[in-house]
Design a protein around this motif. Structure first.
Motif, PDB file in Angstrom:
ATOM      1  N   ALA B  26      -0.225  53.613  44.515  1.00  0.00           N
ATOM      2  CA  ALA B  26      -1.205  52.847  43.861  1.00  0.00           C
ATOM      3  C   ALA B  26      -2.225  52.639  44.686  1.00  0.00           C
ATOM      4  O   ALA B  26      -3.033  52.418  45.271  1.00  0.00           O
ATOM      5  CB  ALA B  26      -1.263  52.159  42.782  1.00  0.00           C
ATOM      6  N   SER B  29      -4.785  54.660  47.166  1.00  0.00           N
ATOM      7  CA  SER B  29      -5.183  54.701  46.923  1.00  0.00           C
ATOM      8  C   SER B  29      -6.355  54.404  46.715  1.00  0.00           C
ATOM      9  O   SER B  29      -7.244  54.856  46.249  1.00  0.00           O
ATOM     10  CB  SER B  29      -4.713  56.143  45.431  1.00  0.00           C
ATOM     11  N   VAL B 147      -8.587  58.844  41.402  1.00  0.00           N
ATOM     12  CA  VAL B 147      -8.023  57.679  40.741  1.00  0.00           C
ATOM     13  C   VAL B 147      -9.690  57.144  40.715  1.00  0.00           C
ATOM     14  O   VAL B 147      -9.599  56.878  39.722  1.00  0.00           O
ATOM     15  CB  VAL B 147      -7.526  56.650  41.648  1.00  0.00           C
ATOM     16  N   ILE B 222      -3.131  57.672  38.745  1.00  0.00           N
ATOM     17  CA  ILE B 222      -1.827  57.713  39.618  1.00  0.00           C
ATOM     18  C   ILE B 222      -0.765  58.196  39.315  1.00  0.00           C
ATOM     19  O   ILE B 222       0.245  58.938  39.631  1.00  0.00           O
ATOM     20  CB  ILE B 222      -2.206  55.941  39.468  1.00  0.00           C
TER      21      ILE B 222
END
Lengths: 293, 271
Positions: B26, B29, B147, B222
């Motif tokens: 997470a 990204s 994302v 995610i």
């Protein structure tokens, strides 16, 4: 950035008159010329001539169970090293170590004399630009056309214009004996296994890498296509002077193209030498392994 | 007994590791949104894939949810002779809860599974390794655009969902309950204005209603990328990743929804 900015590939076009028997090396001057062109490409700074291109030094790797123990092998510039062995002995793993997709538990993996094991993920991405990899199933991006696949490394790492990219893609597709106009617009799913493999080779060599790695380049192909792919690998080595590491089951094509053969058995390299030395070996396992020949 | 403890220990470590890996993915990204090179074209393509192509199911979900809300509440409100408050009820439930949550769940099912299956197939056919080999960070090339696209598109889908839901309520209010449309929309506005405004112009309900889908978008993308990239075991593994993605992201949406509501209610101070 200046090493990335360059015109279309100025390498001499491949011609039939330049074919030479296996083992014959290019003159040092020609190789130096090619090397300096490679250096202009994504491959980075020119390499020191006195160190091997690829070297594994006492490499060990395990995932819960040991996979490789104390592996050493050396590929000098322009050599084709073939790694053979039974299924599941860690042949593909060795390639992943060279690519630094895996990190060894112990030992060194040297590319142009630089140990790549301690590199960070981002640094490894840069080192990988020196290498072209041809995957077992070709691993073409199936959301992209053949053209976009081969152009991918160029778009990522060079500042070539769109015309230059197209020229380079055509050149590479022609090198692997595909008709650019026909295949460029096709998607990987529309190609046969042999064609996909050839596009994979074209993509691997698009960035003019100094090292080519092949994972089972001839597996699952008919004898004729196997011959074509083998000739292609030899042509790449001969005309562009790249150093190759080939993982293969196919002992016949291995003997055609290898400068040296490494036999993986029981997590170790039990033999490393020329094909002639291998056939001359008295070792029982080697004789059994070659039994099919 | 020590053997059992050791196994429990291993299992617990495995779980903690999973959570850690999830958050590493997470963070990476999200960080890559602001780092070169940018894959703008991939973001646009994913916005189309996640947003535009989900429009159909979101419109249907919104319309029928709004209609059934109006219908159910009309029965209840009739006993108090308060059917004129249907607008308040539909607006409050759609904007605060049902809009974000239902859009989130629908997109988790449609888009989450798609992302997991695609990245999973790419993993098992070595295309992820190929990206790495060609010097591209797969997280940057594959995860970040998805994302980012989800973070942008889920609030948009939610607004559409809310709006269509309120229109659905309007239809029932007008044709089944017999409430004039002007009256319905006035009560909708009353409800939106009732909880006050943040920064003078933004209704408090909108803050809640837009924070949630933003977070849900991140959760869906995610989670899908996490399971997709972690696929092992061939085509069967792809199926498992897809299932896990839908189950995990749906549950996470419902749990996180509760905590966001709690947090925002105490922050905005209208419990």
């Amino acid at each position: 950035m200046s090493d990335l900015e360059h015109g279309p590939d100025r390498r001499a076009p491949e011609g039939a008159d330049r074919r030479a028997p296996r083992g014959e090396r290019k003159s040092a001057a020609v190789r130096q010329a090619i090397r300096s062109e490679l250096a202009e490409d994504g491959a980075g700074e020119s390499r020191r001539p006195d160190v091997p291109v690829v070297q594994l030094e006492n490499v060990s790797l395990s995932f819960n169970v040991p996979i490789l123990e104390d592996i050493s092998l050396v590929a000098e510039e322009g050599e084709t090293i073939c790694i053979v062995g039974e299924s599941g002995t860690g042949k593909s793993t060795t390639l992943k170590l060279i690519l630094r997709l895996l990190v060894p538990d112990r030992g060194k993996v040297l590319i142009d004399g630089e140990n790549i094991a301690p590199l960070s993920f981002e640094e490894a991405l840069v080192v990988r630009q020196k290498m072209g990899m041809v995957f077992q199933g070709a691993a073409l991006f199936d959301s992209m056309t053949v053209y976009e696949n081969v152009a991918y490394p160029l778009r990522e790492h060079t500042t070539l214009s769109e015309e230059e990219i197209e020229q380079r893609v055509r050149e590479k597709l022609e090198f692997v004996d595909l008709e650019p106009d026909r295949v460029m617009v096709q998607f990987p799913s529309e190609l046969s296994g042999g064609m996909r493999k050839r596009v994979g080779i074209a993509r691997g060599m698009a960035n003019n890498p100094e090292i080519m790695l092949y994972d089972e380049p001839t597996s699952g192909l008919d004898p004729l296509t196997t011959g074509t792919i083998t000739r292609l690998i030899m042509k790449l080595q001969r005309e562009l002077g790249v150093t190759s590491v080939v993982v293969s089951h196919d002992i016949r094509s291995v003997f055609r193209m290898a400068s040296k053969v490494a036999l993986l058995h029981d997590r170790k390299i039990t033999f490393f030498g020329t094909p002639e030395e291998m056939t001359a070996s008295e070792d029982r396992y080697i004789q059994d392994f070659l039994g099919g020949l | 007994m020590p053997a059992l403890l050791a196994r429990l220990n291993d299992a617990a470590k495995g779980k903690v590791l999973t959570v850690q890996e999830y958050f590493v993915l997470a963070t990476k990204s999200l960080r890559f949104i602001f780092a070169r090179p940018f894959y703008g074209q991939d973001v646009i393509q994913q916005m189309d894939e996640i947003g535009v192509k989900s429009l159909g199911i979101v419109l249907l979900t919104g319309l029928f949810t709004g209609m059934v809300l109006a219908l159910q509440s009309s029965v209840q409100l009739k006993t108090f002779g308060a059917t004129m408050y249907i607008g308040n009820l539909v607006a409050a439930s759609m904007i605060r809860e049902l809009g974000p949550v239902l859009a989130g769940l629908m997109v988790a099912g449609r888009v989450g599974s798609g992302i997991a299956a695609q990245l999973g197939s790419m993993r098992v056919t070595e295309q992820i390794d190929a990206l790495n080999t060609l010097g591209t960070d797969p997280i940057k090339k594959l995860v970040t655009p998805r994302v980012l696209a989800a973070l942008i598109m889920l609030p948009v889908l939610t607004v559409i969902n809310d709006f269509v839901g309120i229109i659905g309520g309007n239809i029932i209010a007008a044709f089944v309950v017999g409430l004039p449309t002007a009256q319905y929309w006035r009560t909708v506005w009353d409800q939106i204005a009732a909880d006050g405004f943040v920064l003078r112009y933004i209704p408090t309900d909108f803050v809640q209603g837009l924070t949630k889908p933003f977070v849900f978008g991140g959760i869906i993308a995610i989670t899908a990328c996490y399971f997709g990239l972690g696929t092992t075991g061939g085509t069967e593994g792809v199926g498992q990743s897809t299932t896990r993605t839908v189950v995990t992201s749906s549950i996470l949406i419902l749990i996180v929804d509760y905590f966001i509501t709690q947090l925002l209610l105490s922050l905005l101070g209208n419990v």
